[in-house]
Motif scaffolding. Structure first.
Motif, PDB file in Angstrom:
ATOM      1  N   LEU A 339      79.884  14.961 -92.306  1.00  0.00           N
ATOM      2  CA  LEU A 339      78.915  14.862 -93.397  1.00  0.00           C
ATOM      3  C   LEU A 339      79.402  15.662 -94.603  1.00  0.00           C
ATOM      4  O   LEU A 339      79.334  15.191 -95.757  1.00  0.00           O
ATOM      5  CB  LEU A 339      77.551  15.381 -92.946  1.00  0.00           C
ATOM      6  CG  LEU A 339      76.795  14.597 -91.882  1.00  0.00           C
ATOM      7  CD1 LEU A 339      75.466  15.291 -91.565  1.00  0.00           C
ATOM      8  CD2 LEU A 339      76.531  13.166 -92.327  1.00  0.00           C
ATOM      9  N   ALA A 340      79.902  16.889 -94.372  1.00  0.00           N
ATOM     10  CA  ALA A 340      80.360  17.742 -95.467  1.00  0.00           C
ATOM     11  C   ALA A 340      81.563  17.140 -96.181  1.00  0.00           C
ATOM     12  O   ALA A 340      81.689  17.240 -97.410  1.00  0.00           O
ATOM     13  CB  ALA A 340      80.693  19.140 -94.931  1.00  0.00           C
ATOM     14  N   GLU A 341      82.427  16.501 -95.417  1.00  0.00           N
ATOM     15  CA  GLU A 341      83.613  15.885 -96.016  1.00  0.00           C
ATOM     16  C   GLU A 341      83.235  14.791 -97.008  1.00  0.00           C
ATOM     17  O   GLU A 341      83.867  14.614 -98.046  1.00  0.00           O
ATOM     18  CB  GLU A 341      84.500  15.318 -94.908  1.00  0.00           C
ATOM     19  CG  GLU A 341      85.804  14.731 -95.406  1.00  0.00           C
ATOM     20  CD  GLU A 341      86.664  14.198 -94.266  1.00  0.00           C
ATOM     21  OE1 GLU A 341      87.661  13.513 -94.566  1.00  0.00           O
ATOM     22  OE2 GLU A 341      86.327  14.442 -93.094  1.00  0.00           O
ATOM     23  N   ASP A 346      76.054  21.098 -99.894  1.00  0.00           N
ATOM     24  CA  ASP A 346      74.607  21.077-100.123  1.00  0.00           C
ATOM     25  C   ASP A 346      73.968  19.792 -99.613  1.00  0.00           C
ATOM     26  O   ASP A 346      72.983  19.819 -98.868  1.00  0.00           O
ATOM     27  CB  ASP A 346      74.302  21.271-101.607  1.00  0.00           C
ATOM     28  CG  ASP A 346      74.651  22.672-102.091  1.00  0.00           C
ATOM     29  OD1 ASP A 346      74.788  23.565-101.240  1.00  0.00           O
ATOM     30  OD2 ASP A 346      74.805  22.851-103.318  1.00  0.00           O
ATOM     31  N   ASP A 347      74.526  18.651-100.037  1.00  0.00           N
ATOM     32  CA  ASP A 347      73.959  17.380 -99.581  1.00  0.00           C
ATOM     33  C   ASP A 347      74.185  17.172 -98.090  1.00  0.00           C
ATOM     34  O   ASP A 347      73.384  16.517 -97.412  1.00  0.00           O
ATOM     35  CB  ASP A 347      74.560  16.221-100.375  1.00  0.00           C
ATOM     36  CG  ASP A 347      73.883  16.029-101.724  1.00  0.00           C
ATOM     37  OD1 ASP A 347      72.865  16.707-101.971  1.00  0.00           O
ATOM     38  OD2 ASP A 347      74.377  15.216-102.534  1.00  0.00           O
ATOM     39  N   ALA A 348      75.273  17.734 -97.554  1.00  0.00           N
ATOM     40  CA  ALA A 348      75.515  17.612 -96.109  1.00  0.00           C
ATOM     41  C   ALA A 348      74.431  18.346 -95.325  1.00  0.00           C
ATOM     42  O   ALA A 348      73.968  17.867 -94.279  1.00  0.00           O
ATOM     43  CB  ALA A 348      76.889  18.167 -95.755  1.00  0.00           C
ATOM     44  N   GLU A 349      74.024  19.516 -95.831  1.00  0.00           N
ATOM     45  CA  GLU A 349      72.957  20.262 -95.159  1.00  0.00           C
ATOM     46  C   GLU A 349      71.654  19.471 -95.169  1.00  0.00           C
ATOM     47  O   GLU A 349      70.944  19.397 -94.157  1.00  0.00           O
ATOM     48  CB  GLU A 349      72.755  21.613 -95.832  1.00  0.00           C
ATOM     49  CG  GLU A 349      71.729  22.482 -95.137  1.00  0.00           C
ATOM     50  CD  GLU A 349      71.578  23.840 -95.799  1.00  0.00           C
ATOM     51  OE1 GLU A 349      70.638  24.578 -95.422  1.00  0.00           O
ATOM     52  OE2 GLU A 349      72.389  24.175 -96.694  1.00  0.00           O
ATOM     53  N   LEU A 350      71.342  18.860 -96.328  1.00  0.00           N
ATOM     54  CA  LEU A 350      70.133  18.038 -96.408  1.00  0.00           C
ATOM     55  C   LEU A 350      70.235  16.836 -95.482  1.00  0.00           C
ATOM     56  O   LEU A 350      69.282  16.484 -94.776  1.00  0.00           O
ATOM     57  CB  LEU A 350      69.909  17.578 -97.847  1.00  0.00           C
ATOM     58  CG  LEU A 350      68.705  16.654 -98.063  1.00  0.00           C
ATOM     59  CD1 LEU A 350      67.402  17.401 -97.792  1.00  0.00           C
ATOM     60  CD2 LEU A 350      68.704  16.080 -99.470  1.00  0.00           C
ATOM     61  N   ALA A 351      71.403  16.158 -95.470  1.00  0.00           N
ATOM     62  CA  ALA A 351      71.598  14.982 -94.616  1.00  0.00           C
ATOM     63  C   ALA A 351      71.441  15.343 -93.147  1.00  0.00           C
ATOM     64  O   ALA A 351      70.853  14.584 -92.360  1.00  0.00           O
ATOM     65  CB  ALA A 351      72.971  14.364 -94.863  1.00  0.00           C
ATOM     66  N   ARG A 388      72.380   8.314 -98.507  1.00  0.00           N
ATOM     67  CA  ARG A 388      72.499   7.143 -97.629  1.00  0.00           C
ATOM     68  C   ARG A 388      73.588   6.195 -98.131  1.00  0.00           C
ATOM     69  O   ARG A 388      74.406   5.695 -97.351  1.00  0.00           O
ATOM     70  CB  ARG A 388      71.157   6.424 -97.546  1.00  0.00           C
ATOM     71  CG  ARG A 388      71.067   5.396 -96.427  1.00  0.00           C
ATOM     72  CD  ARG A 388      69.816   4.528 -96.576  1.00  0.00           C
ATOM     73  NE  ARG A 388      68.602   5.317 -96.584  1.00  0.00           N
ATOM     74  CZ  ARG A 388      67.901   5.623 -95.491  1.00  0.00           C
ATOM     75  NH1 ARG A 388      68.302   5.197 -94.318  1.00  0.00           N
ATOM     76  NH2 ARG A 388      66.795   6.340 -95.580  1.00  0.00           N
ATOM     77  N   ARG A 389      73.602   5.959 -99.438  1.00  0.00           N
ATOM     78  CA  ARG A 389      74.607   5.039-100.000  1.00  0.00           C
ATOM     79  C   ARG A 389      76.022   5.576 -99.798  1.00  0.00           C
ATOM     80  O   ARG A 389      76.945   4.825 -99.453  1.00  0.00           O
ATOM     81  CB  ARG A 389      74.346   4.824-101.494  1.00  0.00           C
ATOM     82  CG  ARG A 389      73.184   3.894-101.799  1.00  0.00           C
ATOM     83  CD  ARG A 389      73.257   3.405-103.241  1.00  0.00           C
ATOM     84  NE  ARG A 389      73.294   4.516-104.205  1.00  0.00           N
ATOM     85  CZ  ARG A 389      72.225   5.063-104.760  1.00  0.00           C
ATOM     86  NH1 ARG A 389      71.014   4.619-104.444  1.00  0.00           N
ATOM     87  NH2 ARG A 389      72.350   6.055-105.627  1.00  0.00           N
ATOM     88  N   ARG A 390      76.200   6.875-100.027  1.00  0.00           N
ATOM     89  CA  ARG A 390      77.543   7.446 -99.885  1.00  0.00           C
ATOM     90  C   ARG A 390      78.009   7.434 -98.434  1.00  0.00           C
ATOM     91  O   ARG A 390      79.186   7.160 -98.146  1.00  0.00           O
ATOM     92  CB  ARG A 390      77.565   8.862-100.459  1.00  0.00           C
ATOM     93  CG  ARG A 390      77.608   8.889-101.998  1.00  0.00           C
ATOM     94  CD  ARG A 390      77.629  10.318-102.508  1.00  0.00           C
ATOM     95  NE  ARG A 390      76.309  10.938-102.442  1.00  0.00           N
ATOM     96  CZ  ARG A 390      76.103  12.257-102.489  1.00  0.00           C
ATOM     97  NH1 ARG A 390      77.128  13.098-102.535  1.00  0.00           N
ATOM     98  NH2 ARG A 390      74.869  12.736-102.445  1.00  0.00           N
ATOM     99  N   ARG A 395      81.356   5.157 -94.220  1.00  0.00           N
ATOM    100  CA  ARG A 395      81.440   4.547 -92.890  1.00  0.00           C
ATOM    101  C   ARG A 395      82.178   3.216 -92.944  1.00  0.00           C
ATOM    102  O   ARG A 395      82.870   2.833 -91.994  1.00  0.00           O
ATOM    103  CB  ARG A 395      80.036   4.354 -92.314  1.00  0.00           C
ATOM    104  CG  ARG A 395      80.024   3.981 -90.854  1.00  0.00           C
ATOM    105  CD  ARG A 395      78.622   3.813 -90.312  1.00  0.00           C
ATOM    106  NE  ARG A 395      78.015   2.540 -90.733  1.00  0.00           N
ATOM    107  CZ  ARG A 395      76.836   2.105 -90.304  1.00  0.00           C
ATOM    108  NH1 ARG A 395      76.118   2.848 -89.478  1.00  0.00           N
ATOM    109  NH2 ARG A 395      76.362   0.949 -90.710  1.00  0.00           N
ATOM    110  N   ALA A 396      82.021   2.494 -94.049  1.00  0.00           N
ATOM    111  CA  ALA A 396      82.697   1.198 -94.180  1.00  0.00           C
ATOM    112  C   ALA A 396      84.214   1.335 -94.136  1.00  0.00           C
ATOM    113  O   ALA A 396      84.926   0.360 -93.852  1.00  0.00           O
ATOM    114  CB  ALA A 396      82.270   0.521 -95.482  1.00  0.00           C
TER     115      ALA A 396
END
Length: 675
Positions: A339-341, A346-351, A388-390, A395-396
């Protein structure tokens, strides 16, 4: 390459370069066994089956094992999705002999196709109390050589026992309100109030039961039925069984909490669940149900639609994990570091908070399956959507799971119905167009001039295997839904042709139905099963399509056939309601009429006609059928003698040979179809 190189099934093609000298299911294979006086190894599986791949790698790709098989057996490989009749007959024998079943299914047969030894997965070396596959082969070979009379006696007894299992079909009266109430009570006893769904682990999406609960609520007002449906749908949609990034459902959850799925994604599951969530939204207005229905529909079109316009059967559970290992779930799971990568700290923690990703992980090797364990309301919606979009984009870039590109007629019929209705409910003409494209393919490629269906196709080439009852029933169901949504009577006509085959080829005159046509290949018994598995049984699916067609056309033979077919639901519904969910749903439609709705208007693009048509499609009355067209239009019998009232588009609602007063008011029509 062996003989499977010329097949259309992706599962068979996966075995085309095995050193095993495989044969497809054919008279020639059994003739070869008779000529060589050796037994037949029947191996049945399907493309996205994890343990099928494991056994193939361990045993069928092993040169020494293959040499032994080639010398002492004739080996036959069957795709259960391509030949459900063969699978059903021998799975019944496996379950009767061992008390369990599953895939890969391993059965040893005489050259007359009579089974005498059974199993599922066999390991390459003895473990967990199981013999190795080589030990099984050696034991069967020795028994065949030294105790042939005993083998023949066992095989004959098994065939006689199977013949004695033919359904004794006496009661041909459809369920009444009492039986439906008993079925609901039985479901309530098996319901898991803490987690949603029914029973323990593994836990499967109860698609057909959910449809029954929604229809029962519509007819009776039962809040308990609606609550079970709502809570189960929410728990599944918030769990790991649902793909929180790309939409769509995995095959089942290995735990009771819907957390860890078996990651394969099947067309039939997603078509059925797309329709269930659309119907849940129709009944409740739930934002969650709306989102899941649309995301699942988009998944179907984005990831399963083929170049020819049909829908592929499945996505595998396994994929490359980026290091060369083929691992289950690798495409879908995340660690905090991953997630962090992608997102930064910050957004990884939220995710991680939003999707329930932990350092310990909820899956294997510290990875987590994405869920929605908390209320979304406490998070910033725009930020979450960006995350979610990122993640979806990142993942794609991972190695994708394999796709079984085989187009199965029945499952495409289910997809046609789901996409047609979802597109109509949510003003998504692209989804309706996708349904039309799949329906066109079914007519053009799967259906011959005599209205006989091919079970499968691949790359625009129809397979050689004949359609079974579920193909005729589910394709007819899809065509009937498409006729109601588009106002194009040709789909009603095509449904009638297929159901004509059901009446002539699949019935026995008493109301019972068979899974194979009267002129189909003769197996050791003619398969016949009224109970649902992962999809509606052909028996009850046919009852539903026959009933809807009768409501659209007034055909008494079709209605009588539907009512008589539902007799088995009267017998089974109160005792095992989880296994006849679709039959219970059809019985709800019968008890409600079903209601027949005719919308007469000057044109489909007329605003007044559109308003009435949309209102009719959104009516929750169980099993209502809708016809729309010009007054007196000949494409739909329900429109005959229907006139405009005051020159305005007009709706007519009838049931049980009685009609309400015609109305030009969408609100009055809504009330007439409110359950």
């Amino acid at each position: 390459m062996n003989r499977l190189a010329h097949e259309t099934s992706p599962y068979l093609l996966q075995h085309a370069d095995n050193p095993v000298d495989w044969w497809p299911w054919s008279d020639e294979a059994f003739h070869e066994a008779r000529k060589r006086n050796v037994p037949v190894l029947l191996s049945v599986g399907y493309s996205s089956c994890h343990w099928c791949h494991v056994m193939a790698h361990e045993s069928f790709e092993d040169a020494e094992t293959a040499d032994y098989l080639n010398e002492h057996f004739v080996s036959v490989k069957v795709d259960r999705e391509e030949r459900p009749d063969v699978d059903a007959v021998y799975m019944e024998a496996v379950q009767a002999a061992t008390g369990q079943g599953g895939w890969p299914m391993t059965v040893f047969l005489t050259p007359d196709a009579e089974p005498f030894y059974f199993g599922t997965y066999f390991p390459p070396a003895p473990r967990h109390g199981m013999p190795s596959f080589r030990q099984v082969l050696q034991g069967v070979r020795q028994a065949w050589g030294d105790r042939r009379e005993e083998v023949a006696e066992v095989a004959g007894k098994i065939v006689r026992d199977l013949a004695g299992r033919e359904l004794a079909y006496g009661d041909t009266e459809a369920p009444g309100q009492e039986e439906q109430a008993q079925a609901l009570l039985g479901l309530t006893r098996e319901y898991d109030p803490q987690r949603g769904g029914f029973g323990g682990a593994p836990k499967f999406p109860p698609s057909m039961v959910l449809e029954f609960l929604l229809r029962h609520h519509a007819r009776t007002g039962s809040e308990g039925a609606l609550q079970m449906a709502q809570d189960t749908c929410e728990r599944m949609a918030r769990g790991g069984i649902y793909d929180q990034l790309g939409g769509g459902f995995a095959r089942y959850s290995v735990d009771r909490d819907w957390v860890v799925p078996h990651f394969e994604k099947m067309l039939y599951d997603n078509a059925l669940l797309c329709r269930v969530y659309a119907h849940l939204w129709r009944a409740t207005g739930s934002d969650l149900a709306r989102r899941v229905a649309l995301e699942t529909a988009d998944f179907l079109v984005r990831e399963l639609r083929t170049a020819e316009g049909g829908f592929a059967s499945a996505l595998d559970a396994d994929s490359d994990d980026g290091s060369g290992r083929h691992v289950e779930g690798a495409f879908y799971v995340w660690t905090p570091a991953q997630l962090a990568e992608v997102l930064g700290p910050d957004d990884a923690e939220l995710a991680a908070q939003y999707f329930g990703v932990t350092e310990e992980g909820t899956f294997e090797e510290g990875a987590s399956v994405l869920q929605l364990p908390q209320s979304e309301g406490v998070f910033d919606a725009e930020r979450v959507e960006s995350i979610r979009r990122r993640l979806f984009g990142a993942r794609a870039g991972r190695p994708a799971p394999g796709r079984d590109d085989k187009v199965v007629a029945a499952w495409n019929g289910l997809a046609v119905a789901a996409l047609a209705e979802t597109g109509a409910y949510f003003d998504r003409p692209d989804l309706v167009d996708a349904a039309i494209g799949a329906a066109d393919l079914l007519v053009r490629l799967h259906m011959d001039e005599h209205a006989r269906l091919a079970r499968t196709s691949k790359d625009g080439r129809a397979g050689a295997n004949a359609g079974v009852l579920e193909d005729y029933a589910d394709v007819a169901e899809g065509f009937l839904a498409l006729a109601s949504v588009t106002g194009e009577g040709v789909w009603l006509e095509f449904a009638g042709l297929l159901l004509g085959q059901v009446l002539t080829q699949f019935t026995d005159g008493s109301g019972a139905l068979y899974d194979t046509a009267a002129d189909a290949e003769k197996l050791i018994r003619r398969p016949q099963d009224p109970t649902d598995s992962a999809a509606p049984s052909g028996w009850t699916a046919a009852a539903g399509a026959l009933l809807s067609y009768a409501a659209q056309t007034g055909s008494e033979p079709h209605r009588l056939a539907a009512e008589r077919a539902l007799g088995v639901v009267k017998a089974l519904g109160p005792r095992v309601p989880r296994f006849v969910g679709w039959g219970l749903a059809v019985a709800e439609a019968l008890l409600d009429g079903p209601r027949e709705v005719a919308i007469a208007g000057p044109a489909l693009d007329d605003p007044g006609t559109r308003a009435l048509h949309r209102t009719a499609l959104l009516g929750i009355a169980a099993g209502a059928v809708v016809a729309v067209g010009t007054p007196g239009g000949e494409e739909f019998p329900l429109l005959v003698d229907r006139v405009l009232v005051g020159g305005k588009p007009t709706a007519y609602v009838c049931r049980n040979f009685t009609c309400d007063a015609p109305t030009t008011d969408p609100e009055l029509l809504r009330r007439a179809l409110s359950g």
